[in-house]
Scaffold this active site. Sequence first.
Site, PDB file in Angstrom:
ATOM      1  N   CYS A  27      14.646  76.132 -10.727  1.00  0.00           N
ATOM      2  CA  CYS A  27      13.209  76.081 -10.442  1.00  0.00           C
ATOM      3  C   CYS A  27      12.721  74.861 -11.202  1.00  0.00           C
ATOM      4  O   CYS A  27      13.213  74.572 -12.291  1.00  0.00           O
ATOM      5  CB  CYS A  27      12.377  77.263 -10.956  1.00  0.00           C
ATOM      6  SG  CYS A  27      12.181  78.612  -9.768  1.00  0.00           S
ATOM      7  N   GLU A  30      13.423  83.802 -15.920  1.00  0.00           N
ATOM      8  CA  GLU A  30      13.609  85.204 -15.556  1.00  0.00           C
ATOM      9  C   GLU A  30      13.104  86.029 -16.728  1.00  0.00           C
ATOM     10  O   GLU A  30      13.513  85.810 -17.870  1.00  0.00           O
ATOM     11  CB  GLU A  30      15.098  85.524 -15.363  1.00  0.00           C
ATOM     12  CG  GLU A  30      15.843  84.611 -14.404  1.00  0.00           C
ATOM     13  CD  GLU A  30      15.283  84.614 -13.004  1.00  0.00           C
ATOM     14  OE1 GLU A  30      14.875  85.699 -12.529  1.00  0.00           O
ATOM     15  OE2 GLU A  30      15.218  83.542 -12.390  1.00  0.00           O
TER      16      GLU A  30
HETATM   17  N1  LIG Z   1      14.558  80.140 -10.577  1.00  0.00           N
HETATM   18  C1  LIG Z   1      13.534  80.591 -11.227  1.00  0.00           C
HETATM   19  O1  LIG Z   1      13.089  80.063 -12.247  1.00  0.00           O
HETATM   20  C2  LIG Z   1      12.986  81.858 -10.637  1.00  0.00           C
HETATM   21  C3  LIG Z   1      11.575  82.186 -10.965  1.00  0.00           C
HETATM   22  C4  LIG Z   1      11.266  83.648 -10.670  1.00  0.00           C
HETATM   23  N2  LIG Z   1      11.966  84.505 -11.585  1.00  0.00           N
HETATM   24  C5  LIG Z   1      11.643  83.965  -9.230  1.00  0.00           C
HETATM   25  O2  LIG Z   1      12.441  84.782  -8.997  1.00  0.00           O
HETATM   26  O3  LIG Z   1      11.149  83.416  -8.307  1.00  0.00           O
END
Ligand SMILES: NC(=O)CC[C@H](N)C(=O)O
Length: 278
Positions: free
Chosen positions: A9, A84
């Site tokens: 992300c 997460e």
């Molecule tokens: N890849 C991430 O940082 C994921 C962000 C968030 N936990 C999601 O599931 O969308």
Amino acid sequence: QVPPAGTMCGILAVLGVGDVSLAKRSRIIELSRRLRHRGPDWSGIHSFEDCYLAHQRLAIVDPTSGDQPLYNEDKTVVVTVNGEIYNHEELKAKLKHHKFQTGSDCEVIAHLYEEYGEEFVDMLDGMFSFVLLDTRDKSFIAARDAIGICPLYMGWGLDGSVWFSSEMKALSDDCERFISFPPGHLYSSKTGGLRRWYNPPWFSESIPSAPYDPLLIRESFEKAVIKRLMTDVPFGVLLSGGLDSSLVASVVSRHLAETKVARQWGNKLHTFCIGLKV
Ligand SMILES: NC(=O)CC[C@H](N)C(=O)O
């Protein structure tokens, strides 16, 4: 070695650029695109006056409605997160009178801030980098997980703007000065400074006082692997060839059948490794 759940992300936040022109907005979208490889599932941007929060998403939890930026109920608090939050269910249970709009684990950050102010960061169990904007007073905070699993950089523009980005390449051209954001720290625009939020009691011990306890190590290791199985999308384990990643794979394969993801995608563990052709 990569943990079972991905850490990608891309986030980019630009605060107080003093320019609300379309050209500035396009520039920031263009810079955010430099992080596109970190998240192929969604690109989002939220602007409030001369503050911009952008997100490139690799969806892990609630892929259908967890797109970012995320908000509190009346959208006065905006967050962009890479990470997460493993204990998001427990935290949500503490926020009974809050209404959640998505099933994203990261939405809890906006509500925790509303409830507890800046001091909520040590309630999070997870890996993360995030920027939060409170539009009510145009203040913002940014934080990075205890050991810096998720990357984060911070920069300052000549126009007085403050920048945060998952990778240097989205801010290096537009900042006069930038730093790698220290792990376990929190930046608050209200105080204008960085402070450590991660302060475990053993930080001040020069000689460790806890006795060696192999059973405890095993238990903690297993717990650490199991909590990382929190995902709605298929995952794999990257094998380095050594003992550590093999241990991760063995714990995962023992617990795979209990996961939400196995019901949908089957309980066969996928592993990967990288080789060089010579
Ligand atoms: N890849 C991430 O940082 C994921 C962000 C968030 N936990 C999601 O599931 O969308």
